[in-house]
Design a protein around this motif. Sequence first.
Motif, mmCIF file in Angstrom:
data_model
loop_
_atom_site.group_PDB
_atom_site.id
_atom_site.type_symbol
_atom_site.label_atom_id
_atom_site.label_comp_id
_atom_site.label_asym_id
_atom_site.label_seq_id
_atom_site.Cartn_x
_atom_site.Cartn_y
_atom_site.Cartn_z
ATOM 1 N N ASP A 196 -9.854 -8.618 -12.801
ATOM 2 C CA ASP A 196 -9.015 -9.785 -12.557
ATOM 3 C C ASP A 196 -7.547 -9.463 -12.331
ATOM 4 O O ASP A 196 -6.700 -10.356 -12.399
ATOM 5 N N GLN A 197 -7.201 -8.223 -12.049
ATOM 6 C CA GLN A 197 -5.806 -7.903 -11.784
ATOM 7 C C GLN A 197 -5.697 -6.634 -10.952
ATOM 8 O O GLN A 197 -6.639 -5.848 -10.856
ATOM 9 N N GLU A 198 -4.539 -6.470 -10.346
ATOM 10 C CA GLU A 198 -4.282 -5.278 -9.560
ATOM 11 C C GLU A 198 -4.229 -4.053 -10.462
ATOM 12 O O GLU A 198 -3.957 -4.149 -11.657
ATOM 13 N N ALA A 199 -4.484 -2.899 -9.848
ATOM 14 C CA ALA A 199 -4.447 -1.662 -10.622
ATOM 15 C C ALA A 199 -4.286 -0.477 -9.681
ATOM 16 O O ALA A 199 -4.770 -0.495 -8.551
ATOM 17 N N CYS B 222 0.837 -1.211 0.000
ATOM 18 C CA CYS B 222 0.000 0.000 0.000
ATOM 19 C C CYS B 222 0.867 1.254 0.000
ATOM 20 O O CYS B 222 0.603 2.214 -0.744
ATOM 21 N N ILE B 223 1.907 1.250 0.819
ATOM 22 C CA ILE B 223 2.765 2.425 0.923
ATOM 23 C C ILE B 223 3.547 2.647 -0.367
ATOM 24 O O ILE B 223 3.709 3.783 -0.837
ATOM 25 N N ASP B 224 4.016 1.550 -0.974
ATOM 26 C CA ASP B 224 4.695 1.681 -2.263
ATOM 27 C C ASP B 224 3.752 2.295 -3.296
ATOM 28 O O ASP B 224 4.154 3.166 -4.085
ATOM 29 N N ALA B 225 2.499 1.869 -3.293
ATOM 30 C CA ALA B 225 1.525 2.421 -4.235
ATOM 31 C C ALA B 225 1.253 3.894 -3.938
ATOM 32 O O ALA B 225 1.074 4.698 -4.863
ATOM 33 N N ARG C 162 -11.188 -4.795 -3.393
ATOM 34 C CA ARG C 162 -10.163 -5.834 -3.460
ATOM 35 C C ARG C 162 -10.268 -6.581 -4.793
ATOM 36 O O ARG C 162 -11.286 -6.509 -5.492
ATOM 37 N N VAL C 163 -9.236 -7.359 -5.100
ATOM 38 C CA VAL C 163 -9.258 -8.180 -6.302
ATOM 39 C C VAL C 163 -8.541 -9.488 -6.002
ATOM 40 O O VAL C 163 -7.691 -9.558 -5.106
ATOM 41 N N SER D 249 -12.885 -1.410 -9.279
ATOM 42 C CA SER D 249 -12.852 -0.107 -8.617
ATOM 43 C C SER D 249 -13.173 0.967 -9.649
ATOM 44 O O SER D 249 -12.829 0.840 -10.826
ATOM 45 N N PHE D 250 -13.838 2.035 -9.188
ATOM 46 C CA PHE D 250 -14.214 3.053 -10.159
ATOM 47 C C PHE D 250 -14.369 4.417 -9.509
ATOM 48 O O PHE D 250 -14.509 4.545 -8.292
#
Length: 320
Positions: A272-275, A29-32, A222-223, A256-257
């Motif tokens: 189906d994937q992180e973003a 989370c922090i890296d993001a 989440r995903v 997420s939107f």
Amino acid sequence: MPQILKLALIQHALRADPDFDPGRNLDACIDACRRAAASGCRLVLLQELHNGPYFCQQETVERFDLAEPVPGPTTRRLGAVAAELGIVIVGSLFERRGPGLYHNTAVVLDADGRLCGTYRKMHIPDDPGFYEKFYFTPGDLGFEPVDTAVGRLGVLVCWDQWFPEAARLMALAGAELLLYPTAIGWDPQDAADEQQRQLDAWMTVQRGHAIANGLPLAACNRVGFEAAAAGASEGAAAAGAEAAAASDGILFWGNSFVCGPQGELLAHGPSDQEAMLLAEIDLGRSEQVRRIWPFLRDRRIDAYADLSRRWRDRQPPGPD
């Protein structure tokens, strides 16, 4: 005059950890947050219970050990990052308020690092795979927006997103933006058409809140697949369907939107994937939209008293 705010939603899959140590997930989370700040974002929204697995799939007393005080270790780390980067961070924690008393709590770290607000989830579900009433006491802080360096934020959590009353009360208190950290997904055994109906309903009801209140809205979900008994394996977001076929659990549907005050989609994540979802919103548009769609002006507050009742029981007819 436009009031442009750039924000980021961090849609993550679980980093597996057999000891349920929050370190790996919080590090991600922090890296993001750092990457979002480097992209010019001033607000970062994290997903529900981002420090670890969605443990509410089962009722297990040992999972209470995952809770932490607020303020506490996570708010201190997020606050330090917020101050370093000059951004506002909205996180979501399992709060230990006292012995045997726990909440699902959103935290807001202002751009100077202060814990400037908290919100305790008000609506608590109890459904197969979502046994939250076992873990969380319903919130008692009401629907109060949080004032930050980027505006007044109406922070709600997951199940709250199905209730128009929650969004409306935040709007009536002056919220400029509705934010929903979320953990929602499919039962892998459901048919594809049923899964699509659920996802469509989830997006539609929230876009409806944006329209009905003339406010922009962001939901960060989440995903990836998470098994019921433990966490997912590394990379489960990419291999979610295969993992789901082999084990009971939840396939979190991402998506997420961010939408504007007329429900228009400004950004939309994958299923189906992180973003890291980036969007720019104009906080000044709410005033313009509310002038042409004056829903708040035309509310019949004199006729809504029965909304505080559980059900409007029909009275039997009187005597002739």
